[in-house]
Motif scaffolding. Structure first.
Motif, short mmCIF file in Angstrom:
data_model
loop_
_atom_site.label_atom_id
_atom_site.label_comp_id
_atom_site.label_asym_id
_atom_site.label_seq_id
_atom_site.Cartn_x
_atom_site.Cartn_y
_atom_site.Cartn_z
N ALA A 198 15.81 63.62 -21.15
CA ALA A 198 16.73 64.75 -21.04
C ALA A 198 16.87 65.22 -19.60
N ARG A 199 15.76 65.23 -18.88
CA ARG A 199 15.82 65.68 -17.48
C ARG A 199 16.65 64.75 -16.61
N SER A 200 16.63 63.45 -16.95
CA SER A 200 17.36 62.48 -16.13
C SER A 200 18.73 62.11 -16.71
N GLY A 201 19.08 62.72 -17.86
CA GLY A 201 20.37 62.44 -18.46
C GLY A 201 20.45 61.07 -19.12
N GLU A 202 19.32 60.52 -19.54
CA GLU A 202 19.29 59.20 -20.18
C GLU A 202 19.33 59.36 -21.70
N ALA A 203 19.77 58.29 -22.36
CA ALA A 203 19.68 58.23 -23.81
C ALA A 203 18.39 57.50 -24.18
N VAL A 204 17.76 57.94 -25.26
CA VAL A 204 16.56 57.29 -25.75
C VAL A 204 16.60 57.29 -27.26
N LEU A 205 16.18 56.21 -27.87
CA LEU A 205 16.19 56.09 -29.32
C LEU A 205 14.74 56.04 -29.81
N ALA A 206 14.39 56.94 -30.71
CA ALA A 206 13.04 56.99 -31.26
C ALA A 206 13.13 56.92 -32.78
N VAL A 207 12.52 55.91 -33.36
CA VAL A 207 12.60 55.69 -34.80
C VAL A 207 11.19 55.57 -35.38
N PRO A 208 10.75 56.50 -36.22
CA PRO A 208 9.46 56.33 -36.91
C PRO A 208 9.54 55.15 -37.85
N GLU A 209 8.43 54.41 -37.94
CA GLU A 209 8.39 53.22 -38.80
C GLU A 209 7.02 53.17 -39.46
N GLY A 210 6.89 53.90 -40.55
CA GLY A 210 5.58 53.98 -41.18
C GLY A 210 4.61 54.73 -40.29
N GLY A 211 3.48 54.12 -40.00
CA GLY A 211 2.51 54.72 -39.09
C GLY A 211 2.77 54.36 -37.64
N ARG A 212 3.98 53.83 -37.37
CA ARG A 212 4.31 53.41 -36.02
C ARG A 212 5.58 54.11 -35.55
N LEU A 213 5.87 53.92 -34.29
CA LEU A 213 7.06 54.50 -33.69
C LEU A 213 7.73 53.42 -32.85
N VAL A 214 9.05 53.25 -33.04
CA VAL A 214 9.81 52.28 -32.25
C VAL A 214 10.68 53.05 -31.28
N LEU A 215 10.58 52.72 -30.01
CA LEU A 215 11.36 53.37 -28.96
C LEU A 215 12.25 52.36 -28.26
N LEU A 216 13.50 52.77 -27.98
CA LEU A 216 14.37 52.02 -27.09
C LEU A 216 14.60 52.87 -25.86
N VAL A 217 14.17 52.39 -24.71
CA VAL A 217 14.29 53.15 -23.47
C VAL A 217 14.97 52.26 -22.43
N GLY A 218 15.75 52.87 -21.56
CA GLY A 218 16.42 52.13 -20.51
C GLY A 218 15.43 51.48 -19.57
N ASP A 219 15.69 50.24 -19.21
CA ASP A 219 14.79 49.52 -18.32
C ASP A 219 14.77 50.18 -16.95
N GLY A 220 13.58 50.52 -16.48
CA GLY A 220 13.44 51.12 -15.16
C GLY A 220 13.82 52.59 -15.09
N GLY A 221 14.08 53.22 -16.24
CA GLY A 221 14.49 54.62 -16.24
C GLY A 221 13.32 55.57 -16.40
N ALA A 222 13.65 56.85 -16.45
CA ALA A 222 12.62 57.88 -16.55
C ALA A 222 11.87 57.80 -17.88
N ALA A 223 12.58 57.44 -18.95
CA ALA A 223 11.91 57.36 -20.25
C ALA A 223 10.88 56.23 -20.25
N ALA A 224 11.22 55.09 -19.63
CA ALA A 224 10.25 53.99 -19.54
C ALA A 224 9.05 54.40 -18.71
N ASP A 225 9.32 55.10 -17.62
CA ASP A 225 8.21 55.59 -16.79
C ASP A 225 7.34 56.58 -17.56
N ALA A 226 7.97 57.36 -18.44
CA ALA A 226 7.21 58.33 -19.24
C ALA A 226 6.27 57.61 -20.19
#
Length: 553
Positions: A360-388
């Motif tokens: 949100a701070r960097s204006g990027e889109a991020v996709l977070a999907v719970p999958e049972g006891g796991r979490l699937v994330l799609l983050v932009g390569d080299g972006g703030a979300a990946a760094d997070a």
């Protein structure tokens, strides 16, 4: 409808002729499989059209053919294709009689029709049926969405009942009937109150099937919380088809969004994200882009990384982790009892908060999907979300390092696997890469492993696993016990021979023995292990066993 034996017989290019079982040509064909095994049954799943030339069969022996056909029928094979002009000029009478007796359709395949043509015809028919089902499913989704937006839940139920050729009912949180379609189903829906109440006692999402004398009813809980906020009942005369299943799933999503609208903007985004992820993993990037729209569309237009995070057996995060994450999440988000100890923080939810805040701070889109006891994330390569994500992993490392008792700190609260950069068309590959990296993270005791680390380097470090060492010790134990008696150095001889790729003179020279001596030792290895060194799989296992135990000798 899936392909049937009748549709294959009517296929003008195949020129198949029915020799037996004509009354059963309406059977659906799940696949066409060629096998010349005398007994192919262990490799059948049921629903296959088996194609043979009788290379290894005594097709003119009535008793043998009776046994053969009975085995096929028992395995669920729906038909038998026999190629003439290969080993037999015509279909043997013994086979025709056996197929007729057992009711197994027998198709004569002319010499000019290759088995591959039949397999392609079946595959094309199955693909066409799947495409029709998916297309019908998307059409149903569009119609249900239109009704939900224009006429509300009542209009959606009416459209759903039409799509499934049955009836549908909506229940509130107390189990009372809110709406039904068509009107005549109100009384039927009212008789399911107790079943709905039992469904409400299970954590959401939950589903149940109620099979009655008049119809088959599926019950689905609605809501995003632990307790269902409503329930959907769908009654049909038979099991749901693929397109109907799409319609039911779409209705569940739409009703959930409608009922959670006052508190569910974030829940809606999660469901859209899950749909986008499913479409990406189903190799439907265009549909995924269409569904993602402006919400996630930008993320799919640039290289992204897929991250799979999994919560460990730790029920809650430590005070040390809370202190490390406090700057990112805020003190109120990680507040716990005074004086330290365990705090009320879900490590997967904390990961989502950290990543979404950074995006949100960097204006990027991020996709977070719970999958049972796991979490699937799609983050932009080299972006703030990946760094997070990387920063969160560092926080996990730091939290374990500063725990009051590191020896009792245990595993990380979360372990993560990260794929290489990918695009929409490579989502399935990225998912597999993230899973592989996650598995390595578990074994190596790491908070985060990137797939690049897994793919690079040698396979030998993977042999450090305790299970691999145990296998290696068991495989070589008999040789070591032999060597311990002083009757020959079989382990060293085996290592030298394998390292020289079975070259007798070179291996013997390395050992300082005559090649005949080495030959004798290798024969002894075979006798002791009960395995042939001519088998490349055996040589591979022995070499890996030697490498896995090389540091323990």
């Amino acid at each position: 409808m899936p392909p049937t034996l009748a549709s294959l017989v009517h296929h003008s290019a195949l020129r198949l002729t029915v020799r037996a079982g004509e009354e059963h040509l309406d059977r659906a064909v799940r696949w066409a499989h060629a096998s010349e095994l005398a007994d192919p049954v262990p490799y059948m799943e049921g629903g296959e059209l088996l194609l043979i030339t009788a290379l290894k069969l005594d097709a003119e022996n009535p008793e043998a053919m009776t046994r053969y056909v009975k085995r096929l029928v028992g395995a669920g094979v729906v038909g038998l294709g026999f190629a003439v002009g290969v080993h037999y000029k015509e279909v043997p009478k013994a086979l025709v009689d056996a197929a007729t007796t057992e009711g197994l359709p027998l198709l004569e395949v002319p010499r000019r029709t290759p088995f591959l043509a039949i397999s392609k015809a079946v595959s094309a028919a199955i693909a066409a049926e799947q495409y029709r089902a998916v297309t019908a499913g998307f059409a149903a989704q569009r119609e249900l969405t239109k009704q939900a937006l224009g006429a509300g839940p009542e209009g959606l139920l009416s459209a759903l009942a039409t799509q499934v050729d049955g009836w549908a009912a909506l229940y509130d949180a107390s189990g009372a009937v809110v709406a039904t379609a068509p009107e005549w189903s109100t009384r039927r829906a009212g008789r399911l109150t107790e079943d709905v109440e039992r469904l409400r006692e299970r954590p959401a999402p939950a589903a149940a099937v109620v099979a009655g004398t008049e119809d088959r009813v599926e019950l689905h809980s609605l809501g995003t919380g632990r307790r269902p906020r409503a329930a959907l009942a769908v009654g049909t005369a038979a099991n749901l088809g693929t397109a109907q299943r799409y319609a039911v799933h779409a209705a569940i999503s739409l009703l959930t969004l409608t009922m959670e609208r006052s508190r569910s903007l974030h829940a809606a985004e999660l469901r859209i994200g899950a749909a986008v992820l499913r479409m990406l993993l189903a190799n439907e990037p265009d549909h995924a882009r269409a569904v993602a729209g402006d919400l996630y569309g930008g993320l799919l237009d640039a290289p992204y990384r897929m991250v799979i995070a999994e919560a460990t057996s730790a029920a809650s995060a430590s005070r040390a982790l809370a202190d490390v994450l406090a700057p990112s999440l805020g003190r109120s988000a990680v507040a716990g009892p005074a004086g330290g100890g365990t705090v009320n923080i879900d490590p997967l939810e904390a990961l989502v908060d950290v990543v979404e805040s950074a995006a949100a701070r960097s204006g990027e889109a991020v996709l977070a999907v719970p999958e049972g006891g796991r979490l699937v994330l799609l983050v932009g390569d080299g972006g703030a979300a990946a760094d997070a994500c990387a920063g969160y992993a560092e926080a996990l490392e730091m939290a374990r390092g500063v725990a009051s008792d590191p020896a009792k700190a245990g595993d990380f609260a979360v372990v993560m696997g990260c794929s290489a950069p990918a695009g929409p068309v490579a989502a399935t590959t990225a998912y597999k890469q993230a899973q592989q990296a996650l598995s390595v993270a578990r074994r190596r005791g790491r908070a985060l492993v990137e797939h690049a680390e897994v793919a690079a380097g040698s396979v030998l470090p993977l042999l450090a696993d305790d299970a691999v060492r145990a296998f290696a010790d068991g495989l070589l134990r008999a040789l070591r016990e032999h060597d311990a008696t002083g009757r020959g150095d079989l382990v060293a001889s085996l290592r030298a021979w394998l390292s020289r790729h079975g070259q007798w003179d070179a291996a013997a020279a390395d050992l300082g023995v005559h090649r005949h001596t080495l030959r004798y030792r290798m024969r002894r290895v075979e006798e002791i292990l009960g395995r042939s060194l001519d088998d490349p799989d055996v040589r591979m296992e022995l070499w890996l066993a030697l490498k896995a135990t090389s540091g323990t000798e």
